[in-house]
Design a protein around this motif. Structure first.
Motif, short mmCIF file in Angstrom:
data_model
loop_
_atom_site.label_atom_id
_atom_site.label_comp_id
_atom_site.label_asym_id
_atom_site.label_seq_id
_atom_site.Cartn_x
_atom_site.Cartn_y
_atom_site.Cartn_z
N UNK A 25 17.33 19.67 -14.64
CA UNK A 25 16.93 20.73 -13.70
C UNK A 25 17.90 21.91 -13.75
N UNK A 26 19.17 21.61 -13.86
CA UNK A 26 20.15 22.70 -13.93
C UNK A 26 19.95 23.55 -15.19
N UNK A 27 19.70 22.87 -16.31
CA UNK A 27 19.54 23.58 -17.58
C UNK A 27 18.28 24.45 -17.59
N UNK A 28 17.23 24.02 -16.89
CA UNK A 28 15.95 24.74 -16.90
C UNK A 28 15.81 25.74 -15.75
N UNK A 29 16.82 25.77 -14.87
CA UNK A 29 16.76 26.71 -13.74
C UNK A 29 16.72 28.15 -14.24
N UNK A 30 15.79 28.93 -13.73
CA UNK A 30 15.68 30.33 -14.13
C UNK A 30 14.88 30.54 -15.40
N UNK A 31 14.32 29.48 -15.99
CA UNK A 31 13.48 29.61 -17.18
C UNK A 31 12.01 29.48 -16.77
N UNK A 32 11.11 29.57 -17.73
CA UNK A 32 9.68 29.40 -17.46
C UNK A 32 9.24 27.95 -17.65
N UNK A 33 10.19 27.01 -17.76
CA UNK A 33 9.84 25.60 -17.94
C UNK A 33 9.66 24.91 -16.60
N UNK A 34 8.83 23.88 -16.59
CA UNK A 34 8.67 23.03 -15.41
C UNK A 34 9.31 21.66 -15.71
N UNK A 35 9.83 21.03 -14.67
CA UNK A 35 10.46 19.72 -14.81
C UNK A 35 9.73 18.74 -13.90
N UNK A 36 9.24 17.64 -14.46
CA UNK A 36 8.49 16.63 -13.72
C UNK A 36 9.20 15.29 -13.78
N UNK A 37 9.51 14.72 -12.62
CA UNK A 37 10.16 13.41 -12.56
C UNK A 37 9.13 12.32 -12.81
N UNK A 38 9.47 11.36 -13.68
CA UNK A 38 8.54 10.30 -14.08
C UNK A 38 9.17 8.92 -13.83
N UNK A 39 8.95 8.31 -12.66
CA UNK A 39 9.45 6.95 -12.44
C UNK A 39 8.80 5.99 -13.43
N UNK A 40 9.61 5.09 -13.99
CA UNK A 40 9.09 4.15 -15.00
C UNK A 40 9.89 2.87 -14.98
N UNK A 41 9.21 1.74 -14.81
CA UNK A 41 9.85 0.44 -14.93
C UNK A 41 9.89 0.05 -16.40
N UNK A 42 10.87 -0.75 -16.77
CA UNK A 42 11.00 -1.14 -18.18
C UNK A 42 10.05 -2.30 -18.48
N UNK A 43 8.76 -1.97 -18.43
CA UNK A 43 7.70 -2.94 -18.68
C UNK A 43 6.59 -2.26 -19.46
N UNK A 44 5.96 -2.99 -20.36
CA UNK A 44 4.88 -2.42 -21.16
C UNK A 44 3.72 -1.95 -20.29
N UNK A 45 3.40 -2.74 -19.26
CA UNK A 45 2.26 -2.37 -18.42
C UNK A 45 2.50 -1.06 -17.69
N UNK A 46 3.73 -0.87 -17.21
CA UNK A 46 4.03 0.37 -16.50
C UNK A 46 4.01 1.57 -17.44
N UNK A 47 4.52 1.35 -18.65
CA UNK A 47 4.47 2.43 -19.64
C UNK A 47 3.03 2.77 -20.01
N UNK A 48 2.18 1.74 -20.12
CA UNK A 48 0.78 1.97 -20.45
C UNK A 48 0.08 2.75 -19.34
N UNK A 49 0.39 2.44 -18.07
CA UNK A 49 -0.22 3.18 -16.96
C UNK A 49 0.20 4.65 -16.98
N UNK A 50 1.47 4.90 -17.27
CA UNK A 50 1.94 6.29 -17.34
C UNK A 50 1.28 7.02 -18.49
N UNK A 51 1.18 6.36 -19.63
CA UNK A 51 0.57 7.00 -20.81
C UNK A 51 -0.91 7.30 -20.57
N UNK A 52 -1.58 6.44 -19.79
CA UNK A 52 -3.02 6.63 -19.56
C UNK A 52 -3.31 7.90 -18.78
N UNK A 53 -2.37 8.35 -17.96
CA UNK A 53 -2.60 9.58 -17.19
C UNK A 53 -1.81 10.76 -17.75
#
Length: 344
Positions: A219-247
């Protein structure tokens, strides 16, 4: 019918006597003092290499092991360096660092012990550590305060060293600010033309001491730029990664800093299974520069971390043990640099 007598009960085995330094001295044909000098790696006395070999061979033959407590009594202090057992999963990078540190301290005739009372934190944990009467304590992460340092020193610890983002009064500090890791990753992605940047935040408890500053660094590095930063909670599990990838398509992201290489590999595979092109659709970068990242296709971009060497930290501990009244040292020890590969 004649009664068959029961066989006599076996005689109890005589306890084996514990071999002593006197036994080693007799077998090697030297004095007990020579045995002590050789097995304690003392440099103050010159002893020929054939004599050293003879003493070591005698000790191996007899199964003799020096008594750590007795040696500490003779020296007037413990030779134990305590490292609280990590309360978080220890990755390959930390394990390599710990192994190097243990080897370097062993060369200086210290013994490293990992110990962690369940559920203890702060001053309570410091009291539990103090019960072992270590000569030095190395505390990774946060949680130890000035009162805890005082408890340890009153119990005989001549050196207390913290490894974390902030210094603690009375302790030597190796300052490791993980914001720099997120900053390096974000600047790399931005310079490659990426503007929708996701940041993986592990759901596993305890990792927030690393993940939070890494997210802040992005966030500090992208402050003042045209980039957006999105927080992505993720458990270290294949199913959770698959759910995130699906959306993924609905998130508007064209890049992701995946916390470290292990989470990056987990998410990258899930994205590929969903048909997301890497790096075409989404650039991926991890951290830690693990060997496995080089074996992926595409090869994983990463942030290489420069940790303090085990030898340097062992030397700091040894200096502090020999000069406990010296002013605490403060050092910035975490360096970071991007290793660009095909995934970004």
């Amino acid at each position: 019918m004649a009664q068959i007598p029961e066989p006599p009960a076996p005689e109890p085995l005589a306890p084996r006597s514990v071999p002593t330094s006197a036994d080693v001295a007799r077998l090697a044909g030297v004095s007990r003092a020579t045995v002590s000098y050789v097995l304690n790696n003392a440099d103050a006395v010159r002893i020929s290499e054939p004599t050293r070999r003879r003493v070591r061979e005698a000790a191996r033959e007899l199964g003799y092991v020096p008594h750590a407590a007795a040696r500490s009594l003779r020296a007037g202090r413990s030779r134990t360096v305590l490292m609280p057992a990590p309360s978080i999963p220890a990755g390959p990078l930390y394990s390599h660092f710990l192994n190097e540190l243990q080897w370097a301290l062993g060369r200086l005739d210290y013994t490293v012990v990992q110990y962690g009372p369940a559920g203890a934190h702060g001053d309570e944990a410091a009291r539990a550590w103090a019960e072992l009467r270590p000569v030095a304590v190395l505390v990774p992460g946060s949680g130890l305060g000035p009162r805890g340092v005082e408890i340890l020193k009153r119990a005989g610890a001549r050196a207390v060293v913290t490894l974390g983002p902030e210094a603690v009064e009375g302790a030597h500090a190796l300052l490791m600010d993980h914001e720099i890791v997120g900053q390096c990753a974000a600047r790399h992605l931005y310079d490659r033309g990426r503007r929708g940047i996701g940041v993986v935040v592990p759901a596993e408890e305890g990792l927030e001491i690393f993940s939070a500053p890494r997210l802040d660094g992005v966030r500090r590095a992208m402050r003042g730029t045209d980039a957006t930063v999105t927080e992505l909670p993720l458990a270290y599990e294949e199913r959770d990664a698959a759910r995130l990838a699906a959306r993924w398509g609905s998130l508007g992201l064209d890049a992701v800093f995946a916390y470290n290489d292990e989470y990056a590999m987990l998410l990258m595979r899930a994205l590929q299974d969903e048909g997301v092109g890497i790096p075409g659709d989404t650039a991926v970068i991890g951290a830690d520069d693990l060997m496995l990242g080089r074996l992926l296709r595409p090869r994983l971009s990463t942030v290489h971390l420069e940790l303090p060497s085990g030898r340097d930290l062992a030397a700091l501990v040894d200096r502090a043990v020999h000069d406990p009244d010296a002013a605490p040292e403060r050092r910035e020890v975490l360096g970071a640099a991007v290793v660009h590969r095909e995934s970004s």
